[in-house]
Design a protein around this motif. Structure first.
Motif, PDB file in Angstrom:
ATOM      1  N   VAL A  44       8.787  59.961  24.260  1.00  0.00           N
ATOM      2  CA  VAL A  44       9.536  60.406  25.462  1.00  0.00           C
ATOM      3  C   VAL A  44       9.977  59.921  26.245  1.00  0.00           C
ATOM      4  O   VAL A  44      11.406  60.037  26.780  1.00  0.00           O
ATOM      5  N   GLU A  45       9.783  58.380  26.618  1.00  0.00           N
ATOM      6  CA  GLU A  45      10.593  56.895  26.981  1.00  0.00           C
ATOM      7  C   GLU A  45      12.080  57.406  26.107  1.00  0.00           C
ATOM      8  O   GLU A  45      12.664  56.652  26.536  1.00  0.00           O
ATOM      9  N   GLY A  46      11.946  57.729  24.854  1.00  0.00           N
ATOM     10  CA  GLY A  46      12.352  56.975  23.682  1.00  0.00           C
ATOM     11  C   GLY A  46      13.672  58.482  23.797  1.00  0.00           C
ATOM     12  O   GLY A  46      14.668  57.911  23.862  1.00  0.00           O
ATOM     13  N   PHE A  47      12.957  59.732  24.183  1.00  0.00           N
ATOM     14  CA  PHE A  47      14.404  60.472  24.588  1.00  0.00           C
ATOM     15  C   PHE A  47      14.803  60.317  25.423  1.00  0.00           C
ATOM     16  O   PHE A  47      16.508  60.555  25.791  1.00  0.00           O
ATOM     17  N   GLN A  48      14.458  59.403  27.190  1.00  0.00           N
ATOM     18  CA  GLN A  48      14.947  59.759  28.002  1.00  0.00           C
ATOM     19  C   GLN A  48      16.327  58.387  27.523  1.00  0.00           C
ATOM     20  O   GLN A  48      17.431  58.477  28.739  1.00  0.00           O
ATOM     21  N   ARG A  49      15.868  57.128  27.130  1.00  0.00           N
ATOM     22  CA  ARG A  49      16.640  55.823  26.844  1.00  0.00           C
ATOM     23  C   ARG A  49      17.819  56.640  25.968  1.00  0.00           C
ATOM     24  O   ARG A  49      18.658  56.582  26.086  1.00  0.00           O
ATOM     25  N   ALA A  50      17.355  57.450  25.092  1.00  0.00           N
ATOM     26  CA  ALA A  50      18.301  57.731  23.931  1.00  0.00           C
ATOM     27  C   ALA A  50      19.241  58.548  24.834  1.00  0.00           C
ATOM     28  O   ALA A  50      21.151  58.316  24.618  1.00  0.00           O
TER      29      ALA A  50
END
Length: 245
Positions: free
Chosen positions: A51-57
């Motif tokens: 989830v955080e990976g998607f937001q950061r990307a």
């Protein structure tokens, strides 16, 4: 004079500096990758869930994303698919402990640019990331060919990465667009599956020619009104594929 030279080197170093996003929930592996990828003149951010990976990307600029397959929140395959659907085309390498061919091919087909199987050596990790960056740099260089290609009712725009068939926009994945653009740039030329894999997918995918087949089948379903009599992508039996006549 020496001080000015050192300052110039520092400025050049900052200009060349990269940013890598690592999405990995195993802290030991994340620390290992961070430690050694910094040698590539890169700043590293590690996040531990999809989830955080998607937001950061989506919210920041990256030169490469290194993505674990098994993640909490959103798994790596789904995260990769979501990034490509969101038109985030940052070079992406999937890291997986699953060594089956099916998992690797599935990752490539949904948009990963490369894969790395655990356990891996530091040398292989760095070599594959450097290869990702080289391919990305090559694709960003100004090209002498046109940014728009047309054939029959099909038109492709490389700047917007949009494809239209009879003025209707086609829903293509990043790799489907890359493959179609390559074909349309070489009308009438026959390519073996291994050649297409090398030209469109690049280093590290030898032996996975059938991923080309599945991409071509999906392109045909979107392009051809009669799949038994294709006008865009033709099979040359025993050889490979040809775009157009």
């Amino acid at each position: 004079m020496e001080s000015k030279s050192l300052q110039a080197v520092d400025v050049l170093s900052d200009l060349d500096r990269k940013r890598f996003l690592i999405v990995e929930d195993d802290p030991d592996i994340a620390d290992l990758m961070s430690l050694h990828l910094r040698d590539l003149n890169a700043d590293i951010l590690v996040v531990s869930d999809g989830v955080e990976g998607f937001q950061r990307a989506r919210s920041e600029q990256w030169n490469a994303i290194i993505l674990d397959l098994q993640l909490p929140g959103i798994d790596g395959l789904e995260l990769c698919r979501m990034l490509r659907v969101s038109q985030i085309y940052v070079p992406l390498m999937m890291v997986t402990s699953r060594s089956t061919e099916l998992d690797r091919v599935l990752g490539l087909e949904i948009g990963a640019d490369d894969y790395l199987v655990k356990p891996f050596s530091v040398a292989e990790l760095k070599a594959r990331v450097k290869a990702l960056l080289r391919r990305s740099a090559q694709s960003e260089k100004p090209r002498p060919e046109a940014s728009v290609l047309s054939y029959l009712s099909l038109s492709l725009d490389s700047s917007s990465r949009k494809a239209k068939l009879a003025e209707k926009t086609l829903d293509l994945t990043a790799k489907e667009f890359d493959l179609l653009w390559f074909f349309a740039s070489h009308v009438g030329k026959v390519f073996k599956r291994s050649e297409l894999l090398d030209k469109v997918w690049g280093y590290g995918h030898e032996g996975y020619e059938h991923t080309v087949n599945s991409h071509i089948n999906r392109l045909r379903s979107k392009l051809e009104s009669d799949s038994s009599n294709p006008v865009y992508i033709n099979t040359i039996w025993g050889v490979g594929y040809r775009f157009g006549e």
